[in-house]
Design a protein around this motif. Structure first.
Motif, PDB file in Angstrom:
ATOM      1  N   LYS A  42       0.815  -1.207   0.000  1.00  0.00           N
ATOM      2  CA  LYS A  42       0.000   0.000   0.000  1.00  0.00           C
ATOM      3  C   LYS A  42       0.851   1.259   0.000  1.00  0.00           C
ATOM      4  N   VAL A  43       0.252   2.347  -0.432  1.00  0.00           N
ATOM      5  CA  VAL A  43       0.876   3.651  -0.268  1.00  0.00           C
ATOM      6  C   VAL A  43       0.744   4.039   1.204  1.00  0.00           C
ATOM      7  N   GLU A  44       1.875   4.412   1.815  1.00  0.00           N
ATOM      8  CA  GLU A  44       1.885   4.718   3.257  1.00  0.00           C
ATOM      9  C   GLU A  44       2.273   6.174   3.483  1.00  0.00           C
ATOM     10  N   PHE A  45       1.563   6.830   4.365  1.00  0.00           N
ATOM     11  CA  PHE A  45       1.867   8.205   4.748  1.00  0.00           C
ATOM     12  C   PHE A  45       3.149   8.244   5.574  1.00  0.00           C
ATOM     13  N   LEU A  46       4.005   9.202   5.276  1.00  0.00           N
ATOM     14  CA  LEU A  46       5.213   9.408   6.074  1.00  0.00           C
ATOM     15  C   LEU A  46       5.096  10.663   6.937  1.00  0.00           C
ATOM     16  N   VAL A  47       4.834  11.812   6.273  1.00  0.00           N
ATOM     17  CA  VAL A  47       4.915  13.073   6.993  1.00  0.00           C
ATOM     18  C   VAL A  47       4.111  14.142   6.264  1.00  0.00           C
ATOM     19  N   SER A  48       3.560  15.074   7.026  1.00  0.00           N
ATOM     20  CA  SER A  48       2.948  16.266   6.448  1.00  0.00           C
ATOM     21  C   SER A  48       3.662  17.496   6.995  1.00  0.00           C
ATOM     22  N   PHE A  49       3.648  18.558   6.213  1.00  0.00           N
ATOM     23  CA  PHE A  49       4.484  19.738   6.505  1.00  0.00           C
ATOM     24  C   PHE A  49       3.691  20.965   6.154  1.00  0.00           C
ATOM     25  N   TYR A  50       3.603  21.887   7.097  1.00  0.00           N
ATOM     26  CA  TYR A  50       2.849  23.121   6.870  1.00  0.00           C
ATOM     27  C   TYR A  50       3.488  24.232   7.665  1.00  0.00           C
ATOM     28  N   ASN A  51       3.567  25.401   7.083  1.00  0.00           N
ATOM     29  CA  ASN A  51       4.089  26.581   7.785  1.00  0.00           C
ATOM     30  C   ASN A  51       5.497  26.303   8.328  1.00  0.00           C
ATOM     31  N   ASN A  52       6.286  25.637   7.511  1.00  0.00           N
ATOM     32  CA  ASN A  52       7.686  25.354   7.811  1.00  0.00           C
ATOM     33  C   ASN A  52       7.918  24.440   9.000  1.00  0.00           C
ATOM     34  N   GLU A  53       6.928  23.629   9.303  1.00  0.00           N
ATOM     35  CA  GLU A  53       7.167  22.634  10.337  1.00  0.00           C
ATOM     36  C   GLU A  53       6.338  21.381  10.076  1.00  0.00           C
ATOM     37  N   ILE A  54       6.777  20.303  10.672  1.00  0.00           N
ATOM     38  CA  ILE A  54       6.061  19.041  10.539  1.00  0.00           C
ATOM     39  C   ILE A  54       4.753  19.136  11.308  1.00  0.00           C
ATOM     40  N   SER A  55       3.640  18.828  10.627  1.00  0.00           N
ATOM     41  CA  SER A  55       2.348  18.859  11.301  1.00  0.00           C
ATOM     42  C   SER A  55       1.930  17.466  11.777  1.00  0.00           C
ATOM     43  N   GLU A  56       2.371  16.448  11.085  1.00  0.00           N
ATOM     44  CA  GLU A  56       2.068  15.088  11.509  1.00  0.00           C
ATOM     45  C   GLU A  56       3.101  14.149  10.896  1.00  0.00           C
ATOM     46  N   LYS A  57       3.441  13.101  11.616  1.00  0.00           N
ATOM     47  CA  LYS A  57       4.329  12.096  11.039  1.00  0.00           C
ATOM     48  C   LYS A  57       3.884  10.716  11.487  1.00  0.00           C
ATOM     49  N   SER A  58       4.195   9.729  10.659  1.00  0.00           N
ATOM     50  CA  SER A  58       3.843   8.357  10.996  1.00  0.00           C
ATOM     51  C   SER A  58       4.994   7.725  11.771  1.00  0.00           C
ATOM     52  N   GLU A  59       4.753   6.513  12.271  1.00  0.00           N
ATOM     53  CA  GLU A  59       5.816   5.835  13.032  1.00  0.00           C
ATOM     54  C   GLU A  59       6.957   5.378  12.118  1.00  0.00           C
ATOM     55  N   ILE A  60       6.709   5.355  10.811  1.00  0.00           N
ATOM     56  CA  ILE A  60       7.797   5.042   9.879  1.00  0.00           C
ATOM     57  C   ILE A  60       8.833   6.166   9.887  1.00  0.00           C
ATOM     58  N   PHE A  61       8.369   7.380  10.046  1.00  0.00           N
ATOM     59  CA  PHE A  61       9.211   8.583   9.955  1.00  0.00           C
ATOM     60  C   PHE A  61       9.987   8.731  11.253  1.00  0.00           C
ATOM     61  N   ASP A  62      11.093   7.966  11.368  1.00  0.00           N
ATOM     62  CA  ASP A  62      11.883   8.021  12.598  1.00  0.00           C
ATOM     63  C   ASP A  62      13.028   9.030  12.444  1.00  0.00           C
ATOM     64  N   ASP A  63      13.984   8.949  13.365  1.00  0.00           N
ATOM     65  CA  ASP A  63      15.065   9.947  13.387  1.00  0.00           C
ATOM     66  C   ASP A  63      15.954   9.909  12.145  1.00  0.00           C
ATOM     67  N   GLN A  64      15.862   8.867  11.377  1.00  0.00           N
ATOM     68  CA  GLN A  64      16.664   8.787  10.157  1.00  0.00           C
ATOM     69  C   GLN A  64      16.105   9.662   9.035  1.00  0.00           C
ATOM     70  N   PHE A  65      14.856  10.088   9.188  1.00  0.00           N
ATOM     71  CA  PHE A  65      14.193  10.880   8.161  1.00  0.00           C
ATOM     72  C   PHE A  65      14.128  12.346   8.584  1.00  0.00           C
ATOM     73  N   SER A  66      14.219  13.233   7.616  1.00  0.00           N
ATOM     74  CA  SER A  66      13.963  14.640   7.880  1.00  0.00           C
ATOM     75  C   SER A  66      13.401  15.272   6.614  1.00  0.00           C
ATOM     76  N   VAL A  67      12.688  16.359   6.788  1.00  0.00           N
ATOM     77  CA  VAL A  67      12.141  17.095   5.658  1.00  0.00           C
ATOM     78  C   VAL A  67      12.504  18.553   5.800  1.00  0.00           C
ATOM     79  N   GLU A  68      12.533  19.214   4.647  1.00  0.00           N
ATOM     80  CA  GLU A  68      12.926  20.611   4.643  1.00  0.00           C
ATOM     81  C   GLU A  68      12.315  21.298   3.438  1.00  0.00           C
ATOM     82  N   ARG A  69      12.022  22.571   3.603  1.00  0.00           N
ATOM     83  CA  ARG A  69      11.603  23.387   2.470  1.00  0.00           C
ATOM     84  C   ARG A  69      12.599  24.533   2.410  1.00  0.00           C
TER      85      ARG A  69
END
Lengths: 115, 111
Positions: A42-69
């Motif tokens: 299945k397609v799995e949600f990792l993270v959502s990002f709004y206003n330059n910060e993470i608004s929600e993340k799944s348990e898959i999105f651990d410390d090894q992952f990061s996002v940036e705009r």
């Protein structure tokens, strides 16, 4: 019609290496997302990002992952030390208002292969 | 999240109408019914959404049962390009609209 673009289309990396997946969301959109799809699953949600910060993340999105705009147009997903199980298609998505009537636009994906 | 149930797969002949069902018996009053599809080797794409009334757009129609416990996505004339996995998803006002995909219905279109 405006579209979400992603680069590269295919990334091959060695286990333990860092990778950065890049996305250019639709220009006036405010909400950004990363999803992944392991082959045949299945397609799995990792993270959502709004206003330059993470608004929600799944348990898959651990410390090894990061996002940036970084610059107001690109939206990146970084995996610090890739594992074999990170091999998947990664989809970026964006939408305008984030509400329940809004449409989420997905990019074509980046296929990540970890050897 | 309220759950949806869809058949794993369906077949249709090209140029025929297709009715893709979805059950969502635990839907809440604020849940919108969305349909997305994923063509082979592509990212998901939005198809249609609705709340209570039936909806039409250039891609499809959405028929929503009066009690909202089920809905049907209607493709009026299936083409080979419509072969995809179709996902029925419920979204409400919370959660920055993350999309939670199930396994969907794989539609095969037979020429």
């Amino acid at each position: 019609e405006p579209e979400v673009t992603q680069t590269p289309s295919h990334q091959v990396t060695q286990m333990g290496q860092e990778v950065i997946l890049r996305c250019v969301p639709i220009s006036n959109h405010l909400y950004f997302y990363w999803y992944r799809q392991i082959l045949g699953q299945k397609v799995e949600f990792l993270v959502s990002f709004y206003n330059n910060e993470i608004s929600e993340k799944s348990e898959i999105f651990d410390d090894q992952f990061s996002v940036e705009r970084p610059d107001g147009s690109n939206f990146t997903l970084k995996i610090r030390s890739t594992k074999l199980e990170d091999s998947a298609m990664y989809f970026c998505a964006s939408c305008d208002s984030g509400g329940p009537t809004d449409t989420q636009y997905f990019g074509p994906g980046t296929r990540l292969t970890v050897l | 999240d309220a759950k949806t149930t869809q058949p794993n797969s369906m077949e249709s002949n090209e140029e025929e109408p297709v009715h893709l069902p979805c059950n969502h018996s635990t839907i809440s009053g604020t849940d919108y019914i969305h349909w997305y599809r994923q063509l082979p080797s592509q990212g998901p794409e939005y198809v249609i959404h609705g709340l209570t009334s039936n909806v039409n757009n250039r891609m499809a129609s959405l028929a929503i049962a009066e009690d909202r416990k089920s809905s049907t996505l209607i493709l009026h004339r299936a083409t080979l390009r419509d072969a995809a996995v179709y996902y029925c998803i419920l979204l409400n006002s919370g959660g920055y609209q993350k999309v939670t995909f199930g396994t969907g219905t794989k539609l095969q279109v037979i020429p």
